[in-house]
Design a protein around this motif. Structure first.
Motif, mmCIF file in Angstrom:
data_model
loop_
_atom_site.group_PDB
_atom_site.id
_atom_site.type_symbol
_atom_site.label_atom_id
_atom_site.label_comp_id
_atom_site.label_asym_id
_atom_site.label_seq_id
_atom_site.Cartn_x
_atom_site.Cartn_y
_atom_site.Cartn_z
ATOM 1 N N THR A 190 -3.448 8.018 -15.353
ATOM 2 C CA THR A 190 -4.749 7.355 -15.324
ATOM 3 C C THR A 190 -4.614 5.904 -14.880
ATOM 4 O OG1 THR A 190 -5.485 8.793 -17.128
ATOM 5 C CG2 THR A 190 -6.785 6.825 -16.699
ATOM 6 N N ILE A 191 -3.582 5.225 -15.372
ATOM 7 C CA ILE A 191 -3.355 3.828 -14.999
ATOM 8 C C ILE A 191 -3.052 3.715 -13.505
ATOM 9 C CG2 ILE A 191 -1.773 1.868 -15.261
ATOM 10 C CD1 ILE A 191 -1.490 2.702 -18.223
ATOM 11 N N ALA A 192 -2.153 4.572 -13.007
ATOM 12 C CA ALA A 192 -1.795 4.527 -11.591
ATOM 13 C C ALA A 192 -3.012 4.808 -10.710
ATOM 14 C CB ALA A 192 -0.683 5.535 -11.303
ATOM 15 N N ALA A 193 -3.822 5.782 -11.093
ATOM 16 C CA ALA A 193 -5.026 6.106 -10.317
ATOM 17 C C ALA A 193 -5.993 4.924 -10.299
ATOM 18 C CB ALA A 193 -5.699 7.341 -10.908
ATOM 19 N N HIS A 194 -6.088 4.214 -11.414
ATOM 20 C CA HIS A 194 -6.977 3.047 -11.503
ATOM 21 C C HIS A 194 -6.607 1.990 -10.466
ATOM 22 C CE1 HIS A 194 -9.421 -0.123 -13.353
ATOM 23 N NE2 HIS A 194 -8.356 -0.909 -13.304
ATOM 24 N N TYR A 195 -5.303 1.798 -10.247
ATOM 25 C CA TYR A 195 -4.848 0.779 -9.298
ATOM 26 C C TYR A 195 -4.617 1.341 -7.897
ATOM 27 C CZ TYR A 195 -4.174 -2.219 -13.364
ATOM 28 O OH TYR A 195 -4.384 -2.969 -14.492
ATOM 29 N N GLY A 196 -4.875 2.612 -7.706
ATOM 30 C CA GLY A 196 -4.710 3.218 -6.389
ATOM 31 C C GLY A 196 -3.265 3.336 -5.951
ATOM 32 N N VAL A 197 -2.356 3.499 -6.927
ATOM 33 C CA VAL A 197 -0.927 3.607 -6.638
ATOM 34 C C VAL A 197 -0.473 5.046 -6.915
ATOM 35 C CG1 VAL A 197 1.382 2.852 -7.329
ATOM 36 C CG2 VAL A 197 -0.473 1.186 -7.126
ATOM 37 N N GLU A 198 0.326 5.593 -6.028
ATOM 38 C CA GLU A 198 0.819 6.956 -6.186
ATOM 39 C C GLU A 198 1.703 7.078 -7.429
ATOM 40 O OE1 GLU A 198 3.718 10.269 -3.963
ATOM 41 O OE2 GLU A 198 3.522 8.225 -3.145
ATOM 42 N N LEU A 199 1.466 8.124 -8.225
ATOM 43 C CA LEU A 199 2.357 8.440 -9.337
ATOM 44 C C LEU A 199 3.013 9.785 -9.074
ATOM 45 C CD1 LEU A 199 2.147 7.854 -13.054
ATOM 46 C CD2 LEU A 199 2.490 10.206 -12.301
ATOM 47 N N ARG A 200 4.333 9.827 -9.188
ATOM 48 C CA ARG A 200 5.091 11.059 -8.992
ATOM 49 C C ARG A 200 5.599 11.562 -10.335
ATOM 50 N NH1 ARG A 200 8.807 9.442 -3.646
ATOM 51 N NH2 ARG A 200 7.052 8.648 -2.378
ATOM 52 N N ASN A 201 5.284 12.816 -10.648
ATOM 53 C CA ASN A 201 5.792 13.457 -11.854
ATOM 54 C C ASN A 201 7.054 14.236 -11.526
ATOM 55 O OD1 ASN A 201 4.002 13.184 -14.352
ATOM 56 N ND2 ASN A 201 2.473 13.632 -12.776
ATOM 57 N N GLY A 209 0.811 -1.219 0.000
ATOM 58 C CA GLY A 209 0.000 0.000 0.000
ATOM 59 C C GLY A 209 0.838 1.259 0.000
ATOM 60 N N ASP A 210 2.160 1.112 0.069
ATOM 61 C CA ASP A 210 3.068 2.255 0.138
ATOM 62 C C ASP A 210 3.865 2.407 -1.158
ATOM 63 O OD1 ASP A 210 4.070 4.445 1.535
ATOM 64 O OD2 ASP A 210 5.800 3.332 2.291
ATOM 65 N N GLU A 211 3.464 1.715 -2.206
ATOM 66 C CA GLU A 211 4.231 1.717 -3.451
ATOM 67 C C GLU A 211 4.001 3.005 -4.259
ATOM 68 O OE1 GLU A 211 4.097 -2.229 -1.907
ATOM 69 O OE2 GLU A 211 2.460 -0.837 -2.359
ATOM 70 N N PHE A 212 4.963 3.318 -5.125
ATOM 71 C CA PHE A 212 4.794 4.447 -6.026
ATOM 72 C C PHE A 212 5.517 4.189 -7.336
ATOM 73 C CE2 PHE A 212 8.735 5.457 -3.806
ATOM 74 C CZ PHE A 212 9.546 6.031 -4.786
ATOM 75 N N VAL A 213 5.063 4.888 -8.385
ATOM 76 C CA VAL A 213 5.699 4.857 -9.702
ATOM 77 C C VAL A 213 6.038 6.296 -10.078
ATOM 78 C CG1 VAL A 213 4.624 2.723 -10.507
ATOM 79 C CG2 VAL A 213 3.412 4.886 -10.791
ATOM 80 N N VAL A 214 6.941 6.449 -11.058
ATOM 81 C CA VAL A 214 7.439 7.784 -11.411
ATOM 82 C C VAL A 214 7.500 7.919 -12.924
ATOM 83 C CG1 VAL A 214 9.266 9.482 -11.008
ATOM 84 C CG2 VAL A 214 8.944 7.612 -9.373
ATOM 85 N N LYS A 215 7.223 9.114 -13.417
ATOM 86 C CA LYS A 215 7.442 9.415 -14.832
ATOM 87 C C LYS A 215 7.851 10.875 -14.972
ATOM 88 C CE LYS A 215 2.830 10.961 -16.349
ATOM 89 N NZ LYS A 215 3.254 12.330 -16.766
ATOM 90 N N SER A 216 8.459 11.205 -16.107
ATOM 91 C CA SER A 216 8.770 12.597 -16.389
ATOM 92 C C SER A 216 7.484 13.328 -16.751
ATOM 93 C CB SER A 216 9.784 12.716 -17.526
ATOM 94 O OG SER A 216 9.284 12.129 -18.708
ATOM 95 N N VAL A 217 7.433 14.604 -16.453
ATOM 96 C CA VAL A 217 6.201 15.380 -16.625
ATOM 97 C C VAL A 217 5.793 15.478 -18.091
ATOM 98 C CG1 VAL A 217 7.315 17.648 -16.816
ATOM 99 C CG2 VAL A 217 5.034 17.477 -15.804
ATOM 100 N N VAL A 218 6.748 15.316 -19.029
ATOM 101 C CA VAL A 218 6.409 15.389 -20.449
ATOM 102 C C VAL A 218 5.936 14.048 -21.002
ATOM 103 C CG1 VAL A 218 8.004 17.297 -20.861
ATOM 104 C CG2 VAL A 218 8.784 14.951 -21.215
ATOM 105 N N SER A 219 6.012 12.994 -20.213
ATOM 106 C CA SER A 219 5.550 11.676 -20.658
ATOM 107 C C SER A 219 4.027 11.592 -20.556
ATOM 108 C CB SER A 219 6.212 10.568 -19.835
ATOM 109 O OG SER A 219 7.619 10.588 -20.010
ATOM 110 N N THR A 220 3.446 10.585 -21.190
ATOM 111 C CA THR A 220 1.997 10.486 -21.360
ATOM 112 C C THR A 220 1.189 10.547 -20.068
ATOM 113 O OG1 THR A 220 0.213 9.119 -22.268
ATOM 114 C CG2 THR A 220 2.132 7.946 -21.373
ATOM 115 N N ALA A 221 0.076 11.280 -20.150
ATOM 116 C CA ALA A 221 -0.846 11.344 -19.019
ATOM 117 C C ALA A 221 -1.608 10.033 -18.841
ATOM 118 C CB ALA A 221 -1.836 12.495 -19.217
#
Length: 295
Positions: free
Chosen positions: A83-94, A67-79
């Motif tokens: 949406t995918i991270a929100a679907h699975y309830g995982v934090e996404l950091r830009n 429940g403490d996991e997160f994923v990261v992407k650059s701000v210019v990468s696809t939105a």
């Protein structure tokens, strides 16, 4: 570059392969081709590869999450990744462009004792899973992609099928990177001047696409057009402008390594043909604006 894969296409046809994986010479970036329904090969974008890998990790490995996991992407990468991270309830950091900023999130999470890094990517074909390398790593990414291909093959699906399922579930995200090169010191000055002109006079619309919010990463501000409300972006200062509109965005910035003005244009729609048509119109409008600002 599709031409790079010419010999690979020939060999894949000879042996009946449905997947091609390639890396650059120093093995930090990975390219992928998947066989489509018409029997030919589709060369995937960095954004498509990143979303396939992210969705695979978040869907197939949920049982091990705390429940403490997160994923990261650059701000210019696809939105689409948001949406995918929100679907699975995982934090996404830009984070800002540059893989060092993705790796930095690993260090920050370890220092704070909060968060477990799962995956990071940028649209320029860089991917990282796990914390051993802490930079984009095509060796790891190739293994992860092969694992995902096996996962979907067991379900009677190819990676092309998996990508189409993502589009059906989350919408058709279409992106294009536009680049205008101007040589010499004069060219660099024109590029900086173009960005500053946009900063001083933000466009109200890009053709039919009416701007709803303007983010100035140099000033650390995001301004809502309708209300004038201003909020903080919360990222280090960089010379980048970000325009939101209903169903898409435009991002403009000077290249950090070359005399180029770069624009990242993106559209999302539930219909693929509609998304592609809108992207074409948006890209043409932005290209004209870039040429006008730098003439």
């Amino acid at each position: 570059n599709r031409d790079v894969f010419t010999l690979a296409f020939q060999q894949a046809d000879e042996i009946g392969a449905n997947l091609i994986i390639a890396t650059d010479p120093d093995c930090d970036r990975m390219g992928v081709c998947v066989r489509s329904k018409d029997g030919g090969f589709e060369v995937l974008t960095g954004n498509q590869i990143g979303c396939i890998l992210m969705d695979y990790i978040l869907s197939a490995k949920q049982s091990s999450f705390s429940g403490d996991e997160f994923v990261v992407k650059s701000v210019v990468s696809t939105a689409m990744a948001d949406t995918i991270a929100a679907h699975y309830g995982v934090e996404l950091r830009n984070v800002l462009t540059g893989f060092k900023f993705i790796a930095e999130q690993i260090k920050l999470s370890e220092a704070s004792g909060k968060g477990r890094f799962l995956f990071g990517f940028e649209e320029s074909y860089g991917y990282l899973s796990g914390t051993f390398v802490r930079d984009k790593d095509a060796a790891m990414a190739s293994m992860l992609l092969a694992e995902a291909a096996c996962h979907y093959d067991a379900k009677g699906m190819t990676l092309y099928d998996a990508l189409q399922e993502l589009y059906k579930k989350f919408g058709y995200f279409k992106e294009q990177v536009l680049s205008l090169t101007l040589a010499g010191m004069e060219g660099i000055a024109k590029i900086k001047g173009a960005v500053e002109a946009l900063r001083q006079n933000p466009p109200a619309a890009f053709g039919e696409f009416v701007v709803t919010a303007v983010s100035d990463f140099m000033k650390n501000t995001k301004t809502q057009v309708a209300t004038g409300a201003v909020s903080s972006i919360g990222l280090p200062a960089t010379n980048m402008l970000y325009y939101d509109f209903d169903g898409g965005r435009v991002i403009l910035r000077p290249s950090g390594t070359e005399p180029k003005l770069k624009a990242y244009v993106s559209i999302v729609s539930p219909d693929e043909a509609d998304a592609q048509a809108k992207l074409s119109r948006l890209a043409a409008t932005v290209e004209s604006l870039m040429a006008e600002l730098t003439k």
